[in-house]
Design a protein around this motif. Structure first.
Motif, PDB file in Angstrom:
ATOM      1  N   LYS A  88       0.863  -1.180   0.000  1.00  0.00           N
ATOM      2  CA  LYS A  88       0.000   0.000   0.000  1.00  0.00           C
ATOM      3  C   LYS A  88       0.901   1.232   0.000  1.00  0.00           C
ATOM      4  CE  LYS A  88      -4.129   1.964   0.495  1.00  0.00           C
ATOM      5  NZ  LYS A  88      -5.039   2.079  -0.666  1.00  0.00           N
ATOM      6  N   GLU A  90       1.473   4.593   0.531  1.00  0.00           N
ATOM      7  CA  GLU A  90       0.913   5.767   1.192  1.00  0.00           C
ATOM      8  C   GLU A  90       1.637   7.059   0.844  1.00  0.00           C
ATOM      9  OE1 GLU A  90      -2.002   6.088   3.778  1.00  0.00           O
ATOM     10  OE2 GLU A  90      -2.240   4.944   1.925  1.00  0.00           O
ATOM     11  N   PHE A  98       1.472   8.932   4.855  1.00  0.00           N
ATOM     12  CA  PHE A  98       0.145   8.572   5.348  1.00  0.00           C
ATOM     13  C   PHE A  98      -0.432   9.601   6.304  1.00  0.00           C
ATOM     14  CE2 PHE A  98       2.539   7.337   9.038  1.00  0.00           C
ATOM     15  CZ  PHE A  98       1.644   7.397  10.098  1.00  0.00           C
ATOM     16  N   ARG A 101      -3.854  11.560   6.015  1.00  0.00           N
ATOM     17  CA  ARG A 101      -5.169  11.019   6.377  1.00  0.00           C
ATOM     18  C   ARG A 101      -5.670  11.653   7.674  1.00  0.00           C
ATOM     19  NH1 ARG A 101      -6.723   6.484   3.526  1.00  0.00           N
ATOM     20  NH2 ARG A 101      -5.092   5.593   2.200  1.00  0.00           N
ATOM     21  N   THR A 200      -6.843   8.516  10.222  1.00  0.00           N
ATOM     22  CA  THR A 200      -5.994   7.350   9.988  1.00  0.00           C
ATOM     23  C   THR A 200      -6.811   6.073   9.827  1.00  0.00           C
ATOM     24  OG1 THR A 200      -4.301   8.422  11.345  1.00  0.00           O
ATOM     25  CG2 THR A 200      -3.967   6.107  10.844  1.00  0.00           C
ATOM     26  N   LEU A 203      -7.647   4.232   6.477  1.00  0.00           N
ATOM     27  CA  LEU A 203      -6.763   3.260   5.834  1.00  0.00           C
ATOM     28  C   LEU A 203      -7.404   1.874   5.867  1.00  0.00           C
ATOM     29  CD1 LEU A 203      -4.080   2.573   4.494  1.00  0.00           C
ATOM     30  CD2 LEU A 203      -3.048   2.451   6.765  1.00  0.00           C
ATOM     31  N   CYS A 232      -6.048   1.456  12.153  1.00  0.00           N
ATOM     32  CA  CYS A 232      -6.541   0.187  11.609  1.00  0.00           C
ATOM     33  C   CYS A 232      -7.426  -0.540  12.612  1.00  0.00           C
ATOM     34  CB  CYS A 232      -5.368  -0.690  11.184  1.00  0.00           C
ATOM     35  SG  CYS A 232      -4.587  -0.182   9.638  1.00  0.00           S
ATOM     36  N   ILE A 359       2.207  -1.886   4.562  1.00  0.00           N
ATOM     37  CA  ILE A 359       2.000  -0.445   4.462  1.00  0.00           C
ATOM     38  C   ILE A 359       3.354   0.250   4.308  1.00  0.00           C
ATOM     39  CG2 ILE A 359       0.965   1.596   5.520  1.00  0.00           C
ATOM     40  CD1 ILE A 359      -1.031  -0.660   4.979  1.00  0.00           C
TER      41      ILE A 359
END
Length: 379
Positions: A88, A90, A98, A101, A200, A203, A232, A359
């Motif tokens: 992934k 990011e 990331f 986000r 976050t 994701l 997550c 990630i």
């Protein structure tokens, strides 16, 4: 505001109203927005090409999102260690990590409440992200960063118009200085503010959609303060509650061996810090000796039946080079997760045939000096 949403001190059970200006409890502990009702496949706004397609899962009446097109990052399949692996990417977020986000949700809420100035402390990516979204919102930003922060990340924050102040000492010294100043300026901390985690968590929703509205078996990520782990955990918990998924993915978490407080506590089966040695690491984004949400991160890993691993510097460097060799220019912090994938496979934690996502949190362009040392002619 969503009627059932509130802020929670997970350690005492005390609750507070859902206030974007509150970033910690009265006794100084971090707060979270507990899992909300989540959303179903039908509630994904497929006409919006950003993480705001999951707006129905976010708290607060955000009428005018401060958005730069974050989210919807690629999930690519490439060979790693002889096996097809999903990465992934990011760093396709607007500022290259990331962190966008969390920043889009946090700054949207703060702007909607009339905030005109924010304070953030960061070793790089968080600071540049908060700086960018502050600029988009017309908010002044001051970023405190360790004096060892990558010049490229400092430059990026300043380019967005933020005031950057380099603080002598460690990453934790910078955090302590920010806490001292937080009484005077709205503290938009990516580690402390509960609304950052709400961004976050998208994701998890995005991985669910990427995989045809199913959950992966494993998510491999690097952790410093652990915001991806917590995000997550929130997102997959909400999806599980709606029946959108039927199992919780395991969260497999890597830290550099030179700075691995989460790993040390997890492997000791405790919820408190344990004595551990610290040293410099090329994975600068994870160099946090005292994670603010350590007990909560550990609980999230355990809740998922996940585990942790500590990665040596040589393995991080090797993984950075191997990623580049397949076309992925990841900063060493990100590459720590790829190195961990080798370990988890060797240990049998990840089994053949399972759906695993790695990630990759940030671009190699964010760590120019370190990348030059790894790939230069004398490397």
């Amino acid at each position: 505001m969503t009627p059932t949403a509130h802020l929670l001190d997970e350690r005492s059970g005390r609750t507070y109203p859902l206030d974007p200006l509150r970033w910690r409890g009265d006794d100084g502990v971090p707060l979270t927005v507990p899992p909300l009702r989540g959303l179903t496949r039908a509630e994904v706004d497929s006409g919006t090409r950003s993480l705001w397609r999951y707006r129905a899962a976010l708290p607060g009446d955000i009428r005018r999102p401060v958005s730069l097109g974050e989210g919807c990052t690629p999930l690519v399949e490439l060979p790693w260690g002889g096996e097809a692996t999903r990465f992934k990417l990011e760093w396709f977020n607007p500022t290259g990590s990331f962190k966008d986000r969390g920043s889009t949700v946090l700054l949207s809420l703060l702007a909607g409440h009339g905030v005109t100035e924010v304070l953030e402390d960061s070793s790089g990516n968080g600071g540049s992200s908060i700086s960018a979204y502050s600029a988009a919102a017309g908010i002044r930003a001051k970023i405190l960063a360790p004096e060892s922060t990558s010049p490229a990340k400092v430059l990026q924050s300043r380019a967005y118009g933020a005031t950057v102040e380099l603080v002598p000492g460690t990453r934790d010294d910078t955090a302590a200085e920010a806490l001292r100043r937080s009484a005077e300026t709205c503290y938009a901390s990516h580690n402390w503010h509960p609304f950052f985690l709400q961004g976050t968590k998208t994701l998890a929703y995005e991985l669910w959609e990427d995989l045809g509205f199913t959950a992966p078996d494993n998510v491999v990520t690097v952790a410093g303060a652990g915001s991806i782990v917590l995000g997550c955990d929130l997102g997959f918990t909400e999806l599980l509650a709606t029946g959108a998924i039927d199992r919780r993915p395991r969260l497999l978490v890597a830290q550099p061996a030179n700075c691995a407080p989460l790993h040390a506590s997890f492997q000791s089966a405790v919820d408190t810090p344990v004595p551990t040695a610290f040293g410099p690491t090329i994975a600068e984004g994870t160099a946090i000796r005292e994670p603010v949400r350590l007990p909560e991160v550990l609980a999230a890993i355990r809740r998922s039946n996940g585990t942790t691993v500590a990665i040596e510097e040589a393995a991080i460097a090797d993984a950075t080079r191997r990623l580049a060799a397949i076309g992925l220019y990841a900063e060493p912090t990100s590459a720590t997760a790829a190195a961990a994938l080798d370990v988890f496979r060797a240990q049998g934690v990840i089994r053949p045939g399972e759906t695993t996502v790695v990630i990759l949190t940030g671009s190699g362009l964010k760590a120019a000096a370190t990348m030059s040392a790894l790939f230069g002619e004398d490397a």
